[in-house]
Write a protein that holds these residues in place. Structure first.
Motif, PDB file in Angstrom:
ATOM      1  N   GLU A  91      44.799  18.326  17.918  1.00  0.00           N
ATOM      2  CA  GLU A  91      44.932  17.835  19.386  1.00  0.00           C
ATOM      3  C   GLU A  91      44.397  19.361  20.210  1.00  0.00           C
ATOM      4  OE1 GLU A  91      48.177  16.042  20.729  1.00  0.00           O
ATOM      5  OE2 GLU A  91      48.128  14.298  19.113  1.00  0.00           O
ATOM      6  N   PHE A  92      43.679  19.355  21.206  1.00  0.00           N
ATOM      7  CA  PHE A  92      43.386  20.491  21.787  1.00  0.00           C
ATOM      8  C   PHE A  92      42.786  20.236  23.164  1.00  0.00           C
ATOM      9  CE2 PHE A  92      39.735  18.761  19.327  1.00  0.00           C
ATOM     10  CZ  PHE A  92      38.768  18.992  20.194  1.00  0.00           C
ATOM     11  N   LEU A  93      43.113  21.265  23.943  1.00  0.00           N
ATOM     12  CA  LEU A  93      42.640  21.327  25.436  1.00  0.00           C
ATOM     13  C   LEU A  93      41.480  22.182  25.650  1.00  0.00           C
ATOM     14  CD1 LEU A  93      43.525  20.265  28.261  1.00  0.00           C
ATOM     15  CD2 LEU A  93      44.832  22.220  28.292  1.00  0.00           C
ATOM     16  N   LEU A  94      40.371  21.830  26.104  1.00  0.00           N
ATOM     17  CA  LEU A  94      39.166  22.455  26.944  1.00  0.00           C
ATOM     18  C   LEU A  94      39.209  22.756  28.201  1.00  0.00           C
ATOM     19  CD1 LEU A  94      36.227  20.816  24.837  1.00  0.00           C
ATOM     20  CD2 LEU A  94      37.745  22.886  24.110  1.00  0.00           C
ATOM     21  N   LEU A  95      38.908  23.854  28.707  1.00  0.00           N
ATOM     22  CA  LEU A  95      38.931  24.341  29.899  1.00  0.00           C
ATOM     23  C   LEU A  95      37.846  25.026  30.109  1.00  0.00           C
ATOM     24  CD1 LEU A  95      42.764  25.360  30.600  1.00  0.00           C
ATOM     25  CD2 LEU A  95      41.675  23.312  31.366  1.00  0.00           C
ATOM     26  N   ARG A  96      37.143  24.714  31.491  1.00  0.00           N
ATOM     27  CA  ARG A  96      35.977  25.524  31.739  1.00  0.00           C
ATOM     28  C   ARG A  96      36.321  27.033  32.507  1.00  0.00           C
ATOM     29  NH1 ARG A  96      31.166  23.670  31.438  1.00  0.00           N
ATOM     30  NH2 ARG A  96      32.002  21.515  31.258  1.00  0.00           N
ATOM     31  N   ASP A  97      35.630  27.984  32.022  1.00  0.00           N
ATOM     32  CA  ASP A  97      35.805  29.311  32.604  1.00  0.00           C
ATOM     33  C   ASP A  97      35.040  29.331  33.811  1.00  0.00           C
ATOM     34  OD1 ASP A  97      34.938  32.057  33.484  1.00  0.00           O
ATOM     35  OD2 ASP A  97      35.899  32.485  31.358  1.00  0.00           O
ATOM     36  N   PRO A  98      35.667  29.549  34.991  1.00  0.00           N
ATOM     37  CA  PRO A  98      35.028  29.634  36.300  1.00  0.00           C
ATOM     38  C   PRO A  98      34.031  30.541  36.541  1.00  0.00           C
ATOM     39  CG  PRO A  98      37.402  30.320  36.477  1.00  0.00           C
ATOM     40  CD  PRO A  98      37.107  30.030  34.785  1.00  0.00           C
ATOM     41  N   GLU A  99      34.074  31.518  35.705  1.00  0.00           N
ATOM     42  CA  GLU A  99      32.753  32.475  35.833  1.00  0.00           C
ATOM     43  C   GLU A  99      31.632  32.195  35.316  1.00  0.00           C
ATOM     44  OE1 GLU A  99      34.304  36.653  35.676  1.00  0.00           O
ATOM     45  OE2 GLU A  99      36.035  36.125  36.665  1.00  0.00           O
ATOM     46  N   THR A 100      31.961  31.736  33.958  1.00  0.00           N
ATOM     47  CA  THR A 100      30.831  31.696  33.037  1.00  0.00           C
ATOM     48  C   THR A 100      30.299  30.373  32.758  1.00  0.00           C
ATOM     49  OG1 THR A 100      32.229  31.451  30.864  1.00  0.00           O
ATOM     50  CG2 THR A 100      31.412  33.595  31.689  1.00  0.00           C
ATOM     51  N   GLN A 101      31.514  29.310  33.256  1.00  0.00           N
ATOM     52  CA  GLN A 101      31.068  27.892  33.116  1.00  0.00           C
ATOM     53  C   GLN A 101      31.155  27.348  31.653  1.00  0.00           C
ATOM     54  OE1 GLN A 101      31.287  25.612  35.765  1.00  0.00           O
ATOM     55  NE2 GLN A 101      32.060  27.534  36.707  1.00  0.00           N
ATOM     56  N   GLN A 102      31.568  28.185  30.875  1.00  0.00           N
ATOM     57  CA  GLN A 102      31.657  28.027  29.282  1.00  0.00           C
ATOM     58  C   GLN A 102      32.956  27.144  29.020  1.00  0.00           C
ATOM     59  OE1 GLN A 102      29.194  28.634  26.757  1.00  0.00           O
ATOM     60  NE2 GLN A 102      27.845  29.049  28.507  1.00  0.00           N
ATOM     61  N   LEU A 103      32.997  26.305  28.502  1.00  0.00           N
ATOM     62  CA  LEU A 103      34.242  25.698  27.764  1.00  0.00           C
ATOM     63  C   LEU A 103      34.920  26.514  26.621  1.00  0.00           C
ATOM     64  CD1 LEU A 103      33.160  21.949  27.188  1.00  0.00           C
ATOM     65  CD2 LEU A 103      34.375  22.910  29.018  1.00  0.00           C
ATOM     66  N   ASN A 104      36.211  26.521  26.705  1.00  0.00           N
ATOM     67  CA  ASN A 104      36.986  27.371  26.129  1.00  0.00           C
ATOM     68  C   ASN A 104      38.306  26.641  25.642  1.00  0.00           C
ATOM     69  OD1 ASN A 104      35.724  30.170  26.327  1.00  0.00           O
ATOM     70  ND2 ASN A 104      36.362  29.863  28.243  1.00  0.00           N
ATOM     71  N   LEU A 105      38.969  26.839  24.407  1.00  0.00           N
ATOM     72  CA  LEU A 105      39.814  26.247  23.889  1.00  0.00           C
ATOM     73  C   LEU A 105      41.026  26.975  24.816  1.00  0.00           C
ATOM     74  CD1 LEU A 105      39.555  26.381  20.176  1.00  0.00           C
ATOM     75  CD2 LEU A 105      39.667  24.386  21.626  1.00  0.00           C
ATOM     76  N   SER A 106      42.009  26.123  25.364  1.00  0.00           N
ATOM     77  CA  SER A 106      43.241  26.639  25.995  1.00  0.00           C
ATOM     78  C   SER A 106      44.482  26.889  25.144  1.00  0.00           C
ATOM     79  CB  SER A 106      43.547  25.537  27.138  1.00  0.00           C
ATOM     80  OG  SER A 106      44.913  26.042  27.444  1.00  0.00           O
ATOM     81  N   GLU A 107      45.167  27.897  25.740  1.00  0.00           N
ATOM     82  CA  GLU A 107      46.131  28.342  24.913  1.00  0.00           C
ATOM     83  C   GLU A 107      47.429  27.773  25.438  1.00  0.00           C
ATOM     84  OE1 GLU A 107      46.568  32.469  23.529  1.00  0.00           O
ATOM     85  OE2 GLU A 107      44.390  32.384  23.292  1.00  0.00           O
ATOM     86  N   ARG A 108      47.271  26.758  26.443  1.00  0.00           N
ATOM     87  CA  ARG A 108      48.279  26.260  27.227  1.00  0.00           C
ATOM     88  C   ARG A 108      48.802  25.149  26.307  1.00  0.00           C
ATOM     89  NH1 ARG A 108      45.878  24.221  32.690  1.00  0.00           N
ATOM     90  NH2 ARG A 108      46.119  22.212  31.550  1.00  0.00           N
ATOM     91  N   LYS A 109      50.111  24.861  26.351  1.00  0.00           N
ATOM     92  CA  LYS A 109      50.629  23.884  25.678  1.00  0.00           C
ATOM     93  C   LYS A 109      50.238  22.495  25.884  1.00  0.00           C
ATOM     94  CE  LYS A 109      55.069  21.760  24.764  1.00  0.00           C
ATOM     95  NZ  LYS A 109      55.794  21.979  23.603  1.00  0.00           N
ATOM     96  N   MET A 110      49.945  21.430  25.002  1.00  0.00           N
ATOM     97  CA  MET A 110      49.375  20.396  25.079  1.00  0.00           C
ATOM     98  C   MET A 110      50.237  19.573  26.006  1.00  0.00           C
ATOM     99  SD  MET A 110      46.702  20.012  23.179  1.00  0.00           S
ATOM    100  CE  MET A 110      45.941  21.787  22.941  1.00  0.00           C
ATOM    101  N   LEU A 111      49.305  18.588  26.896  1.00  0.00           N
ATOM    102  CA  LEU A 111      50.101  17.622  27.855  1.00  0.00           C
ATOM    103  C   LEU A 111      50.865  16.621  27.329  1.00  0.00           C
ATOM    104  CD1 LEU A 111      46.946  17.406  30.065  1.00  0.00           C
ATOM    105  CD2 LEU A 111      48.721  19.022  30.213  1.00  0.00           C
ATOM    106  N   ARG A 112      50.748  16.374  25.846  1.00  0.00           N
ATOM    107  CA  ARG A 112      51.696  15.430  25.178  1.00  0.00           C
ATOM    108  C   ARG A 112      52.470  15.696  24.302  1.00  0.00           C
ATOM    109  NH1 ARG A 112      48.945   9.679  23.740  1.00  0.00           N
ATOM    110  NH2 ARG A 112      50.101   9.411  22.059  1.00  0.00           N
TER     111      ARG A 112
END
Length: 112
Positions: A91-112
């Motif tokens: 399980e993983f979370l993808l977040l978009r970098d606001p500057e580059t608009q690239q998707l990155n894996l988040s190091e945040r804890k999973m929502l579930r």
């Protein structure tokens, strides 16, 4: 991440180093309204078309609708002409970098 998409690699251990491995594809799910819903499944292929698994290389994945969201991936790897199988889940979370608009894996804890 490779080419703005997640890259899935089978972890190397004593089992994977010593045996021939093949993969028949992936199942990708997104977290939608609190539960995972399947958004893509690799087509079922004849045994002769299974993809070889090469350590340190991404598994074959043609899903191209990655968005900023939480995902789960499931796959099975066959060892030595289907004598044994291992199932993998991540399980993983993808977040978009606001500057580059690239998707990155988040190091945040999973929502579930």
């Amino acid at each position: 991440m490779v080419n703005n998409a997640p890259c899935f690699i089978i972890p190397e251990d004593i089992k994977t180093r010593r045996h021939q491995m093949v993969n028949n594809g992936l199942m990708i799910s997104r977290l939608i309204n609190g539960s995972y819903e399947t958004v893509w499944v690799a087509p079922i292929m004849a045994r002769s078309n299974y993809f070889p698994v090469i350590l340190d290389q991404c598994l074959v994945n043609v899903f191209d609708d990655w968005q900023e969201r939480q995902y789960a991936i499931d796959t099975g790897i066959w060892f030595d002409n289907e004598i044994e199988q291992r199932l993998y889940h991540a399980e993983f979370l993808l977040l978009r970098d606001p500057e580059t608009q690239q998707l990155n894996l988040s190091e945040r804890k999973m929502l579930r």
